[in-house]
Design an enzyme around this catalytic site. Structure first.
Site, PDB file in Angstrom:
ATOM      1  N   TYR A 267       0.849  -1.188   0.000  1.00  0.00           N
ATOM      2  CA  TYR A 267       0.000   0.000   0.000  1.00  0.00           C
ATOM      3  C   TYR A 267       0.884   1.236   0.000  1.00  0.00           C
ATOM      4  O   TYR A 267       1.827   1.338   0.791  1.00  0.00           O
ATOM      5  CB  TYR A 267      -0.898   0.001   1.239  1.00  0.00           C
TER       6      TYR A 267
ATOM      7  N   LYS B  28       4.103   9.024   8.876  1.00  0.00           N
ATOM      8  CA  LYS B  28       3.859   8.421  10.189  1.00  0.00           C
ATOM      9  C   LYS B  28       4.825   8.930  11.282  1.00  0.00           C
ATOM     10  O   LYS B  28       4.618  10.018  11.790  1.00  0.00           O
ATOM     11  CB  LYS B  28       3.822   6.898  10.062  1.00  0.00           C
TER      12      LYS B  28
ATOM     13  N   ASP C  82       9.429   2.824  -0.130  1.00  0.00           N
ATOM     14  CA  ASP C  82       8.356   3.455   0.642  1.00  0.00           C
ATOM     15  C   ASP C  82       8.505   3.084   2.111  1.00  0.00           C
ATOM     16  O   ASP C  82       8.087   2.022   2.555  1.00  0.00           O
ATOM     17  CB  ASP C  82       6.987   3.016   0.097  1.00  0.00           C
TER      18      ASP C  82
HETATM   19  C1  LIG Z   1       0.370   4.570   5.706  1.00  0.00           C
HETATM   20  C2  LIG Z   1       1.149   4.335   4.473  1.00  0.00           C
HETATM   21  C3  LIG Z   1       1.048   5.188   3.358  1.00  0.00           C
HETATM   22  C4  LIG Z   1       0.018   6.296   3.273  1.00  0.00           C
HETATM   23  O1  LIG Z   1       0.222   7.279   4.222  1.00  0.00           O
HETATM   24  P1  LIG Z   1      -1.020   8.238   4.620  1.00  0.00           P
HETATM   25  O2  LIG Z   1      -0.403   9.197   5.573  1.00  0.00           O
HETATM   26  O3  LIG Z   1      -2.037   7.342   5.238  1.00  0.00           O
HETATM   27  O4  LIG Z   1      -1.489   8.876   3.379  1.00  0.00           O
HETATM   28  C5  LIG Z   1       1.893   4.984   2.290  1.00  0.00           C
HETATM   29  N1  LIG Z   1       2.786   3.995   2.297  1.00  0.00           N
HETATM   30  C6  LIG Z   1       2.918   3.134   3.334  1.00  0.00           C
HETATM   31  C7  LIG Z   1       3.942   2.066   3.292  1.00  0.00           C
HETATM   32  C8  LIG Z   1       2.092   3.278   4.448  1.00  0.00           C
HETATM   33  O5  LIG Z   1       2.191   2.413   5.462  1.00  0.00           O
END
Ligand SMILES: *Cc1c(COP(=O)(O)O)cnc(C)c1O
Length: 430
Positions: free
Chosen positions: A144, A267, A239
Site C-alpha cells: 500500500y 507516520k 516506501d
Molecule cells: C500509511 C502508508 C502510506 C500512506 O500514508 P497516509 O499518511 O495514510 O497517506 C503509504 N505507504 C505506506 C507504506 C504506508 O504504510
C-alpha cells in the site's frame, strides 16, 4: 465491557460521515461490530468514551513509537503553538527536521515535506517520471502506498480487506501505466524488465510490507531490485512511510542494505501530526520546483506544529535509542502469543521485524499477498474481539501490522499474553 457511548457516537457519525469514519481502516468492517470512539491516550494506553482502558497496539497505525503524548513532543508542540499555527513562509523548523531526516537516512540527501504518506508517494512517482521521462511504474500486490490513483491498484490492507483492489473512479488510463507483480517474486520482476525495462520510470515497494500484514523481503528479491536499477536505469522508490524510524532509526533500507534513489516517509516523522516527506539523491531532488521543473506544492506543507512534533520525536529517538528495548519486548510478545497458540493447537504464523509484527492465523509461511490471503480471517475476528474484551486494542484487520511502543512495559506484554491465552481458547472452540 460496555460500549454504549461508542455505539451512540457511531450512529451519529454515520449520518454525517461516510461509514462514520475518515479512513476505512478504522471501521470494524473486517471483524464485525462497531468502532470504539477514543477520548484520550497516554503512553501505551487508550481510553474510549465509555471509559474503558486498552493497551494499544495500533499506535495510530504507526506514528506513536514513543507512546502517546510523549512529554518532549507535547512541550515542543505547545511552545510552537504559542507562536502561531501556519505562516505560508519558511521556518527554521523545516530545515531542522530536514537535517534530522537526511542525517538519519544517508540515501536521502535532500527532502521535501508534505502532509501525508499519500502525498509523499504520489509526488515521488511524479518526480521519478519527470526525471526519467518514462511513464510506467511497477508496484507489488498487497503493498500500500496511499490512495493516489496510480497507486490504488492491488493495494493491500483496507483495500484488500474490503475486496476493492481497484477503486471505482480510477481510470483505466491511469492504472494502465501501473504494472503489478507479486512481492518477493524476483523471477517475475526480471522477466518483466526484459521486455519493458526501458519504459519503466520507477519501482515502488515497501522494504518490509506492513499493509498485507507484516511481510519481510527475501534476499533474491532485494538483489533483483538492485539489478533492474543498475541495468535499466529505473529508479527505486523505497516506501518507508511505515518502516522509517520504526524498524530502526536509519530505516529498513539500512537494515537490508537497500540503496534507493528516492525514499518516502510519513507516520513517525510527524510524531502523530500530519506529515509526509519524500527525498533522495540531490540530482533528482533538484528537479522539484522551484529548484527544477517538476511541480509539487502545499499550503500547509512543513506546518510548524507538525514539524515541531516530528523534530521532538526524532530527537528523542536519537537520544533515548529505544530500539534494543523495543526488540526485546516485541520478541517477548511474539514468542508468548506463538506459544499460547501452539498450546491450543491453533496454527499461527508470526512475521516480525523489531516492533512491527502480524499474527497470521495460518501455518504460513507468508511472503506475498497470495500467501497472506490464506489466513483464517474468521478466527482472527474472534481473536480480535476476545482481546478487545480483555483490554487489548489490536488492528481491526488480519492484514495490518501491529506496533509496540517504547512505553509498553514487560507487565503490559505479560497481560497481553494472558489475554491472548483466553482469547485463543475461544478461537479453538469456534
Ligand atoms: C500509511 C502508508 C502510506 C500512506 O500514508 P497516509 O499518511 O495514510 O497517506 C503509504 N505507504 C505506506 C507504506 C504506508 O504504510
Amino acid at each position: 465491557m460496555t460500549n454504549q457511548q461508542s455505539l451512540a457516537a457511531f450512529a451519529q457519525a454515520v449520518r454525517f460521515i461516510p461509514g462514520g469514519v475518515d479512513s476505512p481502516a478504522r471501521a470494524f468492517g473486517a471483524v464485525g461490530g462497531n468502532p470504539l470512539f477514543i477520548d484520550r491516550a497516554q503512553g501505551a494506553y487508550l481510553w474510549d468514551i465509555d471509559g474503558n482502558r486498552f493497551i494499544d497496539y495500533v499506535g495510530s497505525w504507526g506514528p506513536m513509537i514513543l507512546g502517546h503524548n510523549h512529554p518532549a513532543m507535547v512541550e515542543s508542540v505547545q511552545k510552537t503553538l504559542e507562536k502561531g499555527t501556519s505562516f505560508g513562509a519558511p521556518t527554521l523548523l523545516e530545515t531542522r527536521l530536514a537535517e534530522l531526516v537526511t542525517e538519519a537516512i544517508p540515501s536521502v540527501e535532500m527532502v521535501r515535506f508534505v502532509n501525508s504518506g499519500t502525498e509523499a508517494t504520489m509526488s515521488a512517482i511524479r518526480l521519478a517520471r519527470g526525471f526519467t521521462g518514462r511513464d510506467k511504474i511497477v508496484k507489488f500486490s498487497g503493498n500500500y502506498h496511499g490512495h493516489a490513483d496510480s497507486l490504488l491498484v492491488a493495494a493491500g490492507s483496507a483495500a484488500a480487506t474490503f475486496g476493492v483492489p481497484n477503486s471505482p473512479g480510477v481510470t483505466r488510463g491511469t492504472s494502465q501505466d501501473t504494472l503489478v507483480l507479486p512481492y518477493n517474486d524476483h523471477e517475475a520482476l526480471l522477466r518483466l524488465f526484459e521486455t519493458l525495462g526501458e519504459t519503466i520510470a520507477a519501482v515502488i515497494f515497501e522494504p518490509v510490507v506492513g499493509n498485507m500484514g507484516c511481510v519481510l523481503p527475501t534476499q533474491p528479491f532485494l538483489e533483483a531490485l538492485r539489478e533492474v536499477r543498475e541495468v535499466y536505469g529505473t529508479l527505486l522508490i523505497c516506501d518507508e512511510v511505515m518502516t522509517g524510524f520504526r524498524v530502526r532509526y536509519h530505516g529498513a533500507q539500512s537494515l537490508f542494505g537497500i540503496h534507493p534513489d528516492l525514499t518516502t516517509l510519513g507516520k513517525i516523522i510527524g510524531g502523530g501530526l500530519p506529515v509526509g516527506a519524500y527525498g533522495g539523491k540531490r540530482e533528482i531532488m533538484q528537479q522539484v520546483m522551484p529548484a527544477g521543473p517538476v511541480y509539487q506544492a502545499g499550503t500547509l506543507s512543513g506546518n510548524p506544529l507538525a514539524m515541531a512534533a516530528g523534530i521532538a520525536t526524532l530527537e528523542t529517538l536519537k537520544k533515548e535509542d529505544p530500539y534494543p528495548y523495543l526488540e526485546q519486548i516485541s520478541h517477548q510478545l511474539a514468542d508468548g502469543i506463538q506459544n499460547a497458540a501452539q498450546k491450543k493447537n491453533i496454527p499461527l504464523c508470526v512475521n516480525r521485524v523489531g516492533s512491527m509484527m502480524t499474527f497470521f492465523f495460518q501455518p504460513g509461511p507468508v511472503f506475498d499477498w497470495n500467501t497472506s490471503a490464506k489466513s483464517d480471517t474468521k478466527r482472527f475476528a474472534t481473536f480480535f474481539h476476545g482481546m478487545l474484551e480483555r483490554g487489548v486494542y489490536l488492528p481491526c484487520s488480519q492484514f495490518e501490522a501491529m506496533f509496540v511502543s517504547a512505553k509498553h512495559t514487560a507487565e503490559d506484554i505479560e497481560k497481553t499474553i494472558k489475554a491472548a491465552e483466553t482469547a485463543l481458547a475461544e478461537c479453538s472452540l469456534k
